[in-house]
Design an enzyme around this catalytic site. Sequence first.
Site, short mmCIF file in Angstrom:
data_model
loop_
_atom_site.label_atom_id
_atom_site.label_comp_id
_atom_site.label_asym_id
_atom_site.label_seq_id
_atom_site.Cartn_x
_atom_site.Cartn_y
_atom_site.Cartn_z
N GLY A 54 0.84 -1.19 0.00
CA GLY A 54 0.00 0.00 0.00
C GLY A 54 0.87 1.23 0.00
CB CYS A 81 5.41 -4.02 0.22
SG CYS A 81 6.19 -2.46 -0.10
CE1 TYR A 82 1.09 0.92 5.66
CE2 TYR A 82 -0.63 -0.72 5.36
CZ TYR A 82 -0.16 0.43 5.98
OH TYR A 82 -0.94 1.08 6.90
CG HIS A 169 5.80 -5.37 -4.53
ND1 HIS A 169 4.52 -5.31 -4.03
CD2 HIS A 169 6.38 -4.19 -4.21
CE1 HIS A 169 4.33 -4.15 -3.44
NE2 HIS A 169 5.45 -3.45 -3.53
CD GLU A 171 2.83 -8.14 -5.33
OE1 GLU A 171 3.71 -8.81 -4.78
OE2 GLU A 171 2.47 -7.02 -4.93
CB SER A 223 -16.49 -4.62 -30.72
OG SER A 223 -15.56 -5.47 -30.07
N GLY A 224 -17.17 -7.81 -31.42
CA GLY A 224 -16.56 -8.97 -32.06
C GLY A 224 -15.13 -9.18 -31.59
N GLY A 225 -14.59 -8.22 -30.81
CA GLY A 225 -13.26 -8.38 -30.22
C GLY A 225 -13.33 -9.37 -29.06
CB VAL A 226 -10.65 -11.02 -27.05
CG1 VAL A 226 -10.59 -12.13 -26.02
CG2 VAL A 226 -9.78 -11.33 -28.24
CG ASP A 227 -11.26 -7.42 -23.99
OD1 ASP A 227 -10.66 -8.50 -24.08
OD2 ASP A 227 -10.69 -6.32 -23.92
CB SER A 228 -17.32 -6.83 -26.48
OG SER A 228 -17.04 -7.13 -27.82
CB SER A 229 -16.41 -12.08 -28.10
OG SER A 229 -16.43 -11.33 -29.28
CE LYS A 369 -7.25 -9.02 -25.13
NZ LYS A 369 -8.06 -7.84 -25.38
#
Length: 513
Positions: A54, A81-82, A169, A171, A223-229, A369
């Site tokens: 943080g 860390c914090y 960190h 991660e 849109s046909g893109g990955v995310d909206s699909s 992604k």
Amino acid sequence: MNEQIVILDFGSQYTQVIARRIRECSVYSTILHFNTPAAEIARLKPSGIILSGGPSSVYTPKAPMPDPAIFALGVPVLGICYGVQLLAKFLGGTVEKGLKREYGKGTLTVKDPTCALFKKLPKSLQVWNSHGDKLTKLPAGFKPVAVTENSEFAAIESRAQKFFGLQFHPEVVHTPKGREIISNFVHGVCGCGRNWTMRHYLDQAVEEIRAQVGQEHVILGLSGGVDSSVAAALLHKAIGDQLTCIFVNNGLLRAREADVVQEVFGRHFKMKLQYENASPLFLKKLKGVTDPERKRKIIGGLFIDVFTAATKRAGKAKFLAQGTLYPDVIESVPIAGNPAALIKSHHNVGGLPKKLKFALVEPLKCLFKDEVRQLGLELGLPKEIVWRQPFPGPGLAVRILGEVTPARCEILRNADAIVVEEMKASGLYYKIWQSFAVLLPIRSVGVMGDERTYDYTIAIRAVESQDGMTADWVKLPYELLEKLASRIINEVKGVNRCVLDITSKPPGTIEWE
Ligand code: XMP
């Protein structure tokens, strides 16, 4: 779900990355607000607790503090860390302002290889630091187990209590063995199995969507893109016909794009798909426009108009769904006096929700992604959609230099289809970030058969990139380039010359505009 790790969020920009690392261990995790009462945490029966990093210092007056009773739950704790400074503050150590801020790469030397966190890891590890304050006296029961150039307490443990602290960190990707350290905590120390898969994530996401949406209707711009699909497939699984997808054909799509979307989402998934053919409108408004920024403004503005009108026709909906991913939303817990919430507005849909007054559903908000792609496959989306290369919202307009006309769109669409087809045939399409054709606004002389030609030039652009921010041009094999050029020149009417773009980003951009 019985096994889980609780992550207490103290406002680090990496908290979601910790959750992602735990998903990679096939373990479920829950991110909770930093001051969640210990009794509430105990009810979840966590196998372990992680205290995130943080931006605060433990000694500032309004620094975020956990319920001290969490240290008496008998559950393993890892402070990052914090989080380490909290261990020190609550268990009797000392934290001081570091003389030198430790930021960036460092080398960790493991002094006690019997520490469970460093099991099977080399003695020397590259780590990523980002802290100003520093532990100067360990709490009772703790021992140092690893050091860096700047800190003799870079990793500490209280073996009896199963409490651990890491000043760096683990991660982030800049700590290359960080995944193993987290895995050692989750599996080795907390004893979690590997039971949490994308299937479980999917089931949980479905339940959460149902709980949020109830009987209301949801609209999604597909849109046909990955995310909206993936968002569409997920929502459809959760709420079926309560979802209406709106697909706007702006006339700037690639070959077969509108068909694929209708085929996959309409006919295969049987979603309620509202197809808006706004192609004539977009092309009319783009007539005579050559300035790239003006083109973008016109396309963005029209999209909002067309989409808004389409939502009205779609019927009464309370929610607007978006395929926002975690990297699009870098959020922190608003810490007192520091409401750090930095939201990147999405390239294409920024401004939409406010104007339309919908409540938002963002079911991919915690995913990265590659996880969204995994989820897409789990939902049964075809590889063609799940692994598709990024395509800009303004479509072919940013790849047609100069005026966008129906004839030029047709030329570029045909050339681009050849690039996509050949890149797929060579096996390179799914290995690189983007590969496409660009139509240049100049014409040059050539000969074809006995005739002199005076036609356009196509530039081939193929780039490697992690995130689109920087990119390098791809050294495509000569045979492939030869095939691309000869097919484009022979098969695409209006083109008589083909060139290759060998510019990296920076200084170039990926799209030509
Ligand atoms: P540039 O050309 O700026 O592009 O190097 C970086 C990445 O972003 C994509 N891009 C867009 N994506 N809407 C999008 O959704 C847009 O308006 C847009 N403009 C560029 C581009 O394809 C590349 O991957």
